[in-house]
Design an enzyme around this catalytic site. Structure first.
Site, short mmCIF file in Angstrom:
data_model
loop_
_atom_site.label_atom_id
_atom_site.label_comp_id
_atom_site.label_asym_id
_atom_site.label_seq_id
_atom_site.Cartn_x
_atom_site.Cartn_y
_atom_site.Cartn_z
N CYS A 1 1.00 -1.26 0.07
CA CYS A 1 0.16 0.08 0.10
C CYS A 1 0.98 1.44 -0.06
CB CYS A 1 -0.89 0.02 1.10
SG CYS A 1 -2.37 1.15 0.85
N LYS B 1 -12.06 7.46 -0.91
CA LYS B 1 -11.33 6.31 -0.81
C LYS B 1 -11.76 5.14 -1.36
CE LYS B 1 -9.87 4.03 3.61
NZ LYS B 1 -9.97 3.88 5.19
N HIS C 1 -4.36 -4.60 0.85
CA HIS C 1 -4.04 -4.94 2.12
C HIS C 1 -4.45 -6.60 2.34
CE1 HIS C 1 -2.65 -1.42 4.41
NE2 HIS C 1 -3.25 -0.77 3.73
N ARG D 1 -12.31 3.05 13.30
CA ARG D 1 -11.26 4.23 13.88
C ARG D 1 -11.48 5.33 13.25
NH1 ARG D 1 -7.95 -0.52 12.98
NH2 ARG D 1 -7.23 0.34 11.16
N GLU E 1 -2.82 -8.92 3.82
CA GLU E 1 -2.64 -9.39 5.14
C GLU E 1 -4.07 -9.28 5.90
OE1 GLU E 1 -1.86 -4.79 5.84
OE2 GLU E 1 -1.81 -6.48 4.23
#
Length: 273
Positions: free
Chosen positions: A114, A135, A206, A220, A208
């Site tokens: 990323c 986004k 991402h 968040r 992972e």
């Protein structure tokens, strides 16, 4: 715990804001492939210049030392919540560039994820990033554009998670003969770019992330920017059942990457002997 002598030595520069979760994710995806690995997590020293290293960072990571890095077999630079900043605004950019140079000099297998991929592509090849209108945030099908050992076992349309406010200029990438665009997202954003001769992999997903990671990221952001909640995108899922729809891609990609490192390490040892 003593590691097997034949373990692949992998370093991870953890730049994510949720450092403990990120550590757990990379341990899971690297240690769960049936390949012996010895993983060391690092933090950039310049990021904490003039202030104390947080206890949770100091406990699970080491200060970045190039003398250690050059002895490793593979190295990962994670993402970071820095897409909306210019590269020159990053306080530890000089330290990061020294790391990039060390990894290139000693031909260590590199995986940039990323924002880490954006920073490395800019350093090595002058590729620019740009801010997205919104986004890119969710799980989308990926289109395979070129053969890649890292995508072995995956079929066109496999699912993968994306979560970022910026992307790189794919037109610039396509003009660099040293680079190959191996796969893009169905959204038109980058997924996987590889250097044809260098030991560099640039992953924009991402992969992972675990089952709940995208939702936790959204929560968040809502907590950090409550006044902007109405404008924050929720993650989009291409497939609701199962929610962890990128599990196969995650498992195959990281196994392929570790297998690539093991193969190249074996070849190096043969040449030495």
């Amino acid at each position: 715990m003593r590691q097997p002598a034949d373990a692949l030595r992998i370093g991870v520069l953890n730049l994510m804001h949720d450092k403990l979760d990120t550590r757990a994710r990379f341990l899971r995806v690297l240690e769960g492939q049936g390949i012996n690995v010895a993983i060391t997590f690092y933090y950039p020293k310049d990021h904490y210049k003039g202030r104390s290293v947080p206890p949770e960072v100091a406990k699970y990571a080491r200060p970045l030392e190039l003398a250690e890095v050059k002895k490793l077999d593979g190295f990962i630079v994670t993402g970071a919540p820095l897409e909306r900043l210019s590269f020159t605004e990053i306080t530890y950019s000089d330290e990061l560039h020294e790391l990039f140079s060390c990894l290139e000099k000693y031909q260590i297998e590199q995986l940039y994820v990323c924002w880490g991929a954006m920073a490395a592509l800019n350093y090595f090849y002058g590729i620019e990033k740009y801010l997205l209108a919104q986004k890119v945030f969710g799980v989308y099908p990926q289109e395979i554009l070129a053969p890649s050992k890292l995508l072995y076992g995956l079929k066109d349309g496999f699912l993968a998670p994306h979560a970022r406010y910026a992307d790189i200029d794919l037109a610039q990438v396509s003009q660099r003969r040293e680079l190959q665009i191996s796969a893009n997202s169905s959204t038109g954003h980058a997924f996987l770019i590889e250097a044809k001769k260098a030991h560099q992999t640039f992953l924009f997903s991402h992969l992972e992330y675990g089952r709940q990671a995208l939702e936790k990221e959204y929560q968040r952001e809502v907590a950090a920017y409550p006044d902007q909640k109405a404008h924050l995108a929720r993650p989009t899922y291409a497939s609701q059942v199962p929610r962890f729809s990128w599990g196969k891609a995650q498992q195959l990609f990281f196994k392929n990457w570790l297998t690539l490192i093991a193969t190249r390490k074996k070849a190096k040892n043969v040449i030495k002997n």
